[in-house]
Scaffold this active site. Structure first.
Site, short mmCIF file in Angstrom:
data_model
loop_
_atom_site.label_atom_id
_atom_site.label_comp_id
_atom_site.label_asym_id
_atom_site.label_seq_id
_atom_site.Cartn_x
_atom_site.Cartn_y
_atom_site.Cartn_z
N LYS A 93 0.84 -1.21 0.00
CA LYS A 93 0.00 0.00 0.00
C LYS A 93 0.87 1.26 0.00
O LYS A 93 0.63 2.20 -0.76
CB LYS A 93 -0.91 -0.03 1.24
CG LYS A 93 -2.12 0.85 1.13
CD LYS A 93 -2.99 0.78 2.37
CE LYS A 93 -3.73 -0.55 2.50
NZ LYS A 93 -4.64 -0.56 3.66
N LYS A 105 3.00 -4.02 11.03
CA LYS A 105 1.68 -4.26 11.63
C LYS A 105 1.86 -4.88 13.00
O LYS A 105 2.82 -5.63 13.21
CB LYS A 105 0.84 -5.21 10.76
CG LYS A 105 -0.64 -5.05 10.97
CD LYS A 105 -1.15 -3.83 10.23
CE LYS A 105 -2.62 -3.65 10.27
NZ LYS A 105 -3.06 -2.64 9.30
N THR A 189 -9.45 8.24 4.98
CA THR A 189 -9.63 6.99 4.22
C THR A 189 -10.85 7.11 3.32
O THR A 189 -10.79 6.75 2.13
CB THR A 189 -9.74 5.78 5.17
OG1 THR A 189 -8.62 5.83 6.06
CG2 THR A 189 -9.72 4.48 4.42
N ASN A 220 -15.87 4.40 10.62
CA ASN A 220 -15.04 5.52 10.16
C ASN A 220 -15.04 5.59 8.63
O ASN A 220 -15.33 6.64 8.04
CB ASN A 220 -13.61 5.34 10.71
CG ASN A 220 -12.67 6.38 10.15
OD1 ASN A 220 -12.36 6.35 8.96
ND2 ASN A 220 -12.22 7.31 10.96
N SER A 348 -1.61 9.65 7.49
CA SER A 348 -0.72 9.26 8.59
C SER A 348 0.71 9.70 8.28
O SER A 348 1.44 10.15 9.16
CB SER A 348 -0.75 7.75 8.80
OG SER A 348 -1.78 7.39 9.68
P1 NAD Z 1 -15.08 0.67 12.12
O1 NAD Z 1 -14.98 -0.29 13.25
O2 NAD Z 1 -15.10 2.15 12.39
O3 NAD Z 1 -16.43 0.35 11.25
C1 NAD Z 1 -16.75 -0.91 10.78
C2 NAD Z 1 -18.22 -0.86 10.33
O4 NAD Z 1 -18.58 -2.09 9.73
C3 NAD Z 1 -19.20 -0.65 11.49
O5 NAD Z 1 -20.25 0.20 11.07
C4 NAD Z 1 -19.76 -2.06 11.73
O6 NAD Z 1 -21.03 -2.05 12.32
C5 NAD Z 1 -19.80 -2.54 10.29
N1 NAD Z 1 -19.92 -3.99 10.16
C6 NAD Z 1 -19.26 -4.96 10.85
N2 NAD Z 1 -19.69 -6.16 10.44
C7 NAD Z 1 -20.62 -5.95 9.49
C8 NAD Z 1 -21.42 -6.79 8.69
N3 NAD Z 1 -21.35 -8.11 8.80
N4 NAD Z 1 -22.26 -6.23 7.79
C9 NAD Z 1 -22.35 -4.88 7.68
N5 NAD Z 1 -21.60 -4.03 8.39
C10 NAD Z 1 -20.76 -4.57 9.29
O7 NAD Z 1 -13.89 0.30 11.13
P2 NAD Z 1 -13.25 1.20 9.99
O8 NAD Z 1 -12.08 1.93 10.52
O9 NAD Z 1 -14.33 1.94 9.27
O10 NAD Z 1 -12.66 0.04 9.03
C11 NAD Z 1 -13.47 -0.64 8.07
C12 NAD Z 1 -12.55 -1.36 7.11
O11 NAD Z 1 -11.67 -0.44 6.47
C13 NAD Z 1 -11.62 -2.42 7.75
O12 NAD Z 1 -11.43 -3.45 6.80
C14 NAD Z 1 -10.32 -1.66 7.95
O13 NAD Z 1 -9.19 -2.53 8.03
C15 NAD Z 1 -10.32 -0.83 6.68
N6 NAD Z 1 -9.44 0.35 6.72
C16 NAD Z 1 -9.64 1.34 7.65
C17 NAD Z 1 -8.82 2.47 7.62
C18 NAD Z 1 -9.03 3.61 8.57
O14 NAD Z 1 -8.37 4.64 8.39
N7 NAD Z 1 -9.94 3.52 9.53
C19 NAD Z 1 -7.79 2.58 6.68
C20 NAD Z 1 -7.62 1.55 5.75
C21 NAD Z 1 -8.46 0.45 5.77
#
Ligand code: NAD
Length: 415
Positions: A93, A105, A189, A220, A348
């Site tokens: 990435k 990680k 993101t 998020n 970041s």
């Molecule tokens: P988060 O915990 O803030 O949100 C996750 C969301 O997914 C929540 O709304 C949760 O209720 C929902 N969810 C969980 N299981 C579900 C299901 N079975 N069906 C529908 N919705 C479901 O997490 P995030 O930070 O938003 O991260 C989400 C994804 O993005 C992850 O794969 C994470 O690795 C990736 N990611 C996040 C970032 C970041 O900056 N936060 C950066 C790169 C990648």
């Protein structure tokens, strides 16, 4: 068996890119295992007075381009293989975006939902104590990941600063603003994902004004992606979270959904919407589909029903390798996760740069720089796809591995 072990999957993807680029096989040999993986014990005195020892990991994949960079997750299912694979994907990435980092990680095997605030703080501090000699602003810079957040980053930064005897904001990113966090990091993101959707739509001749979208996950990444799509004039017709979904064919008012979700801790039941399941959301007849929740959501069980023209992988690994091939055959434009969600690590990086300079940028400057870097990365990947006749995922890996191999060659690691 459809889903591969994440480590095998990361190794296969890197091998494929090395082969497609006809590079020296030594590139794969060097990249197939992380440079360093630490397993540490993390003892915590729990609220009832007894001590529990948790197991933590930190994987540093390669420092060929720069210090390691990547999040720390707190989760009961953390394994060493998962952490190793995630660190390898971080190398890729960062290299797609041209950031001066290798992949890192970390993780601790724990269930933060069952821990008090005090226990969580003790765990965060004990984890940093255990890895303090191996991380640092010039060595390895952690960040938030699953179940970790700015507050936890603040505790970790404080613990490291105490150990070192000076203030070290550059240790870690995703910190609260008052401790040197960057403006714009919270929505970075989602903002990056929306930039890639806009660039893909341009290539397809799709006008996003009035186009339709469905977003899975309203955390998020999902909520910020939905908000920015809404601001762009896209009709977001479906959103969901782990509790349920909300659908409105004429478009959901996302600012209202954000308020509703804040108040009710879910989007399910939002007035003016009807419920829908995750599979119904993923297979809606929309222009843009954004899986922004978990791994393996688009799989052989639902891929045949996917109708979107663009799938933007805002989550990490939301599509199984088999389903990814089916999407390609169907002619869907897939924006791979290593490009689609790279806005987070890019800001970041900006945070770390600001920490090193002790000079902070306003949000519009952060957003302008993010825009330029995401557009440039998209262009590189798209050009690779066009010139080499590969899909966007292979193209992104090829752009990344080409950069890493160039650095290996410049250092004299390979011929
Ligand atoms: P988060 O915990 O803030 O949100 C996750 C969301 O997914 C929540 O709304 C949760 O209720 C929902 N969810 C969980 N299981 C579900 C299901 N079975 N069906 C529908 N919705 C479901 O997490 P995030 O930070 O938003 O991260 C989400 C994804 O993005 C992850 O794969 C994470 O690795 C990736 N990611 C996040 C970032 C970041 O900056 N936060 C950066 C790169 C990648």
């Amino acid at each position: 068996m459809e889903t591969l072990n994440p480590l095998e999957s990361a190794q296969q993807q890197i091998k494929r890119a090395v082969d497609l680029l006809t590079l020296d096989p030594a590139v794969y040999e060097i990249l197939k295992e992380p440079t360093r993986v630490l397993a540490v014990s993390v003892p915590v005195r729990m609220d009832d007075g007894h001590v529990t020892t948790f197991i933590g990991y930190r994987s540093q994949h390669t420092d060929v381009v720069g210090p390691a960079k990547g999040g720390v997750r707190f989760h009961p299912q953390v394994t060493m293989d998962e952490v190793k694979a995630l660190s390898m994907w971080m190398t890729i990435k960062c290299a797609v975006l041209g950031l001066p980092y290798g992949g890192g990680k970390g993780g601790v095997v724990c269930d933060p939902r069952e821990m008090s605030d005090r226990e969580l703080q003790q765990l965060s501090r004990a984890y940093i104590q255990a890895i303090a000699e191996f991380v640092g602003p010039e060595k390895d810079i952690p960040a938030p990941d699953v179940n970790t957040n700015p507050r936890i980053m603040g505790w970790m930064m404080d613990e490291y600063s105490r150990i070192k005897g000076y203030n070290a904001p550059g240790l870690i990113t995703g910190k609260p603003m008052v401790l040197g966090g960057s403006a714009g990091r919270g929505e970075a993101t989602g903002r990056g994902a929306v930039i890639t959707i806009r660039e893909a739509a341009k290539r397809l001749g799709l006008d996003l004004k009035g186009a339709t979208a469905a977003v899975q996950g309203f955390g998020n990444v999902g909520s910020n992606t939905a908000k920015l799509l809404h601001e762009m004039g896209v009709k977001v017709v479906a959103i969901n979270d782990v509790m349920g979904g909300a659908y409105n064919a004429t478009g959901i008012h996302i600012p209202e959904a954000l308020e509703y979700s804040r108040a009710h801790k879910t989007v399910a039941g939002m007035p003016g919407t009807t419920p829908l399941t995750t599979d119904q959301l993923l297979t809606l007849d929309v222009d843009v589909l954004v899986p922004a929740a978990l791994e393996n959501q688009v799989n052989m069980g639902n891929v045949a029903g996917i109708k979107a023209k663009i799938v933007c992988e805002a989550a990490n690994g939301p599509t199984t390798p088999e389903a990814s091939r089916v999407l390609e055959e169907k002619g869907v434009f897939v924006i791979p996760d290593i490009l689609a969600n790279a806005g987070g690590v890019t800001v970041s990086y900006f945070e770390w740069v600001q920490n090193m300079m002790h000079f902070y940028w306003p949000e519009d400057e952060v957003n302008d720089k993010l825009e330029r870097m995401m557009v440039s990365a998209f262009k590189h990947v798209y050009n690779m796809k066009e010139t080499r006749g590969v899909d966007m995922r292979d193209a992104a890996y090829m752009v990344a591995i080409e950069r890493v191999a160039e650095a290996m060659s410049a250092r004299g690691w390979i011929n």
